[in-house]
Design a protein around this motif. Sequence first.
Motif, PDB file in Angstrom:
ATOM      1  N   ASP A   5      34.234  37.690  26.930  1.00 40.93           N
ATOM      2  CA  ASP A   5      35.168  38.791  27.175  1.00 40.93           C
ATOM      3  C   ASP A   5      34.983  39.320  28.595  1.00 40.93           C
ATOM      4  N   LYS A   6      36.001  40.009  29.076  1.00 39.77           N
ATOM      5  CA  LYS A   6      35.913  40.635  30.395  1.00 39.77           C
ATOM      6  C   LYS A   6      35.451  42.073  30.265  1.00 39.77           C
ATOM      7  N   PHE A   7      34.610  42.482  31.204  1.00 40.47           N
ATOM      8  CA  PHE A   7      34.165  43.871  31.276  1.00 40.47           C
ATOM      9  C   PHE A   7      34.189  44.279  32.734  1.00 40.47           C
ATOM     10  N   LEU A   8      34.963  45.305  33.044  1.00 36.93           N
ATOM     11  CA  LEU A   8      35.133  45.790  34.414  1.00 36.93           C
ATOM     12  C   LEU A   8      35.538  44.653  35.358  1.00 36.93           C
ATOM     13  N   GLY A   9      36.369  43.753  34.837  1.00 37.79           N
ATOM     14  CA  GLY A   9      36.965  42.705  35.665  1.00 37.79           C
ATOM     15  C   GLY A   9      36.240  41.381  35.695  1.00 37.79           C
ATOM     16  N   ASP A  10      35.022  41.308  35.167  1.00 36.27           N
ATOM     17  CA  ASP A  10      34.261  40.058  35.170  1.00 36.27           C
ATOM     18  C   ASP A  10      34.062  39.543  33.752  1.00 36.27           C
ATOM     19  N   ALA A  11      33.950  38.221  33.611  1.00 43.30           N
ATOM     20  CA  ALA A  11      33.777  37.597  32.299  1.00 43.30           C
ATOM     21  C   ALA A  11      32.295  37.495  31.942  1.00 43.30           C
ATOM     22  N   PHE A  12      31.974  37.803  30.689  1.00 39.46           N
ATOM     23  CA  PHE A  12      30.595  37.751  30.216  1.00 39.46           C
ATOM     24  C   PHE A  12      30.538  37.190  28.798  1.00 39.46           C
ATOM     25  N   TYR A  13      29.377  36.645  28.460  1.00 42.39           N
ATOM     26  CA  TYR A  13      29.059  36.443  27.056  1.00 42.39           C
ATOM     27  C   TYR A  13      28.623  37.803  26.511  1.00 42.39           C
TER      28      TYR A  13
END
Length: 216
Positions: free
Chosen positions: A128-136
């Motif tokens: 998912d994206k959080f504050l514009g960046d993708a993360f696990y």
Amino acid sequence: MTGKQLLEKAINFHDPNGSWETFKGTLFVTMETPSRPKRLSEINIDLSSQLFSVKATSGKNTSEYIVNKDSVQIVFNGDKNPSEEILKKHRLTKARAKMYQNYYTYLYGLPMKLKDPGTVIHDEVMLDKFLGDAFYVLKVTYDKKIGKDTWYFYFNTESYQMEYYQFFHDESKNDGEYISLDELEIINGIKMPKKRAWYMNKDQKYLGTDVLKASN
């Protein structure tokens, strides 16, 4: 990839030698909060001996909590036996000492602390994206006797470095906070976040920043 597999990859990044279980070290933390003086804290953690202490200086006052297994000592401005009046005025309590012990060992022990008993690691790993960046994204809850908050941990999709975490008391209300983790400080072989900046979930209001150093 399951939640537990993601956690293992993150632990392998932050604590590749498995040092946390027997961690013994000193952390120097500067807390910067809007409209308040800086608070300088010297934190000693010795997990094997069940010893913990935090010595905090803010303005002209220095308070210290020393926890040795189940015993707690409170020191204020060098006085090892401060009066009840002083304790009450500055809200110095044994319960607060234990709270600080749990607080600092949890936050600086992440993500390793997510293997503690009572921690519920959810199986599904989200990309998912959080504050514009993708993360696990790893979702974590706790047995009711441990805590009621819901946590989300955000890991870099290549290195598995922990870059954010977030908690909610009631997710439907978008309450709670998120914490941005920046840079790394290596202490006794463990890669710990050097800077932790705290924000409100609901409006992204900035609350403050903790800056970690391995030596004063």
